[in-house]
Design a protein around this motif. Sequence first.
Motif, short mmCIF file in Angstrom:
data_model
loop_
_atom_site.label_atom_id
_atom_site.label_comp_id
_atom_site.label_asym_id
_atom_site.label_seq_id
_atom_site.Cartn_x
_atom_site.Cartn_y
_atom_site.Cartn_z
N MET A 7 0.85 -1.19 0.00
CA MET A 7 0.00 0.00 0.00
C MET A 7 0.88 1.23 0.00
N THR A 8 0.58 2.19 -0.87
CA THR A 8 1.41 3.38 -1.02
C THR A 8 1.02 4.49 -0.05
N ILE A 9 0.03 4.24 0.78
CA ILE A 9 -0.36 5.23 1.79
C ILE A 9 -0.23 4.59 3.17
N ARG A 10 -0.25 5.44 4.17
CA ARG A 10 -0.29 4.95 5.55
C ARG A 10 -1.37 5.72 6.31
N CYS A 11 -1.86 5.10 7.35
CA CYS A 11 -2.94 5.71 8.15
C CYS A 11 -2.48 5.82 9.59
N GLU A 12 -2.70 6.98 10.17
CA GLU A 12 -2.36 7.22 11.58
C GLU A 12 -3.65 7.62 12.29
N THR A 13 -3.99 6.86 13.34
CA THR A 13 -5.26 7.06 14.03
C THR A 13 -5.01 7.58 15.44
N ARG A 14 -5.85 8.53 15.86
CA ARG A 14 -5.77 9.01 17.23
C ARG A 14 -7.19 9.34 17.72
N ILE A 20 -8.40 10.07 11.79
CA ILE A 20 -7.49 9.22 11.02
C ILE A 20 -6.85 10.06 9.93
N ALA A 21 -5.53 10.12 9.95
CA ALA A 21 -4.77 10.85 8.93
C ALA A 21 -4.38 9.87 7.84
N VAL A 22 -4.74 10.20 6.60
CA VAL A 22 -4.41 9.37 5.44
C VAL A 22 -3.29 10.07 4.70
N ILE A 23 -2.13 9.42 4.63
CA ILE A 23 -0.90 10.06 4.17
C ILE A 23 -0.30 9.26 3.02
N GLY A 24 0.11 9.99 1.96
CA GLY A 24 0.76 9.34 0.82
C GLY A 24 -0.02 9.58 -0.46
N GLU A 25 0.29 8.79 -1.49
CA GLU A 25 -0.39 8.90 -2.78
C GLU A 25 -1.43 7.79 -2.89
N LEU A 26 -2.68 8.18 -3.03
CA LEU A 26 -3.78 7.21 -3.10
C LEU A 26 -3.94 6.71 -4.53
N ARG A 27 -3.80 5.39 -4.68
CA ARG A 27 -3.99 4.75 -5.97
C ARG A 27 -5.17 3.79 -5.88
N LEU A 28 -5.63 3.34 -7.05
CA LEU A 28 -6.76 2.41 -7.07
C LEU A 28 -6.46 1.14 -6.28
N ARG A 71 -10.44 1.28 2.60
CA ARG A 71 -11.85 1.11 2.99
C ARG A 71 -11.96 0.24 4.23
N GLU A 72 -11.22 -0.86 4.27
CA GLU A 72 -11.28 -1.74 5.44
C GLU A 72 -10.80 -1.02 6.69
N ARG A 73 -9.78 -0.19 6.55
CA ARG A 73 -9.26 0.54 7.72
C ARG A 73 -10.29 1.55 8.21
N LEU A 74 -10.93 2.26 7.29
CA LEU A 74 -11.94 3.24 7.68
C LEU A 74 -13.17 2.57 8.29
N LEU A 75 -13.56 1.41 7.77
CA LEU A 75 -14.70 0.70 8.33
C LEU A 75 -14.39 0.19 9.73
N LYS A 76 -13.16 -0.21 9.98
CA LYS A 76 -12.78 -0.60 11.34
C LYS A 76 -12.90 0.59 12.29
#
Length: 241
Positions: free
Chosen positions: A1-8, A16-24, A31-36
Amino acid sequence: MTIRCETRDDGANLVIAVIGELRLTDTVPLRERLLKCLAEQPGALLVDLTGLHVEQAPSLAVFTAVLRQAARWPGTPVLLYGPPAQTRRLLLAGAFRRLPLYDDRAGAIAHLHDERRSRPSVIDQLLPVSGSARHARDVATEACLRWDLPHLVAPASLIATELVANVIDHVHTMMTLHLTLRPRYLHVAVRDGSPVPPDPPGKIRPETAGGRGLLLVGELAHSWGWLPSKDGKVVWASLRR
């Protein structure tokens, strides 16, 4: 995955901070991370896009999908804020312009303060023992009567009973029963400690010890489903008010 997620957790909301370049190729894991995050049922889910770069506009559909799920359950506000100029232009175009987008975190929080409605809820921790199903029924009945929803006593109490019985019979972990009143729906959810998905209704036998299980839940509820959580899963059902 070309992005990382930092949650607080800021106390009332989950950020949740979504960092990096979002690709398909990143959309499914994101989506799974956000649903969690939604499965934790925070007061609101704030998505920090200040570090997100997007070249392929279709990849932004991941946020549309997450907001659609949030509207079904748990009714948690999902607010996006702070995207860089290129990402902002894509979000303001076409199908994405209806997404709740704000310039910064302060703007998103101000919207919550202005728009948030009262969301009464009841939360109860239960042991995986037979008496917990009966207790869940009583909790749901009391909540419906307290919220002046006598017509939902029967379906809500049956759904709570079946969801708890399913954990008792098949999962054998501690669980959390959560009833929440939203403007359009009453939500009933049970969180357990197993990541194993529930069986679909067609696989539930009517003669099982917990009654008709998820088959009955599917018949009574306006909609139902499940989401993975941080340490297990949440099975939920919604009833129209």
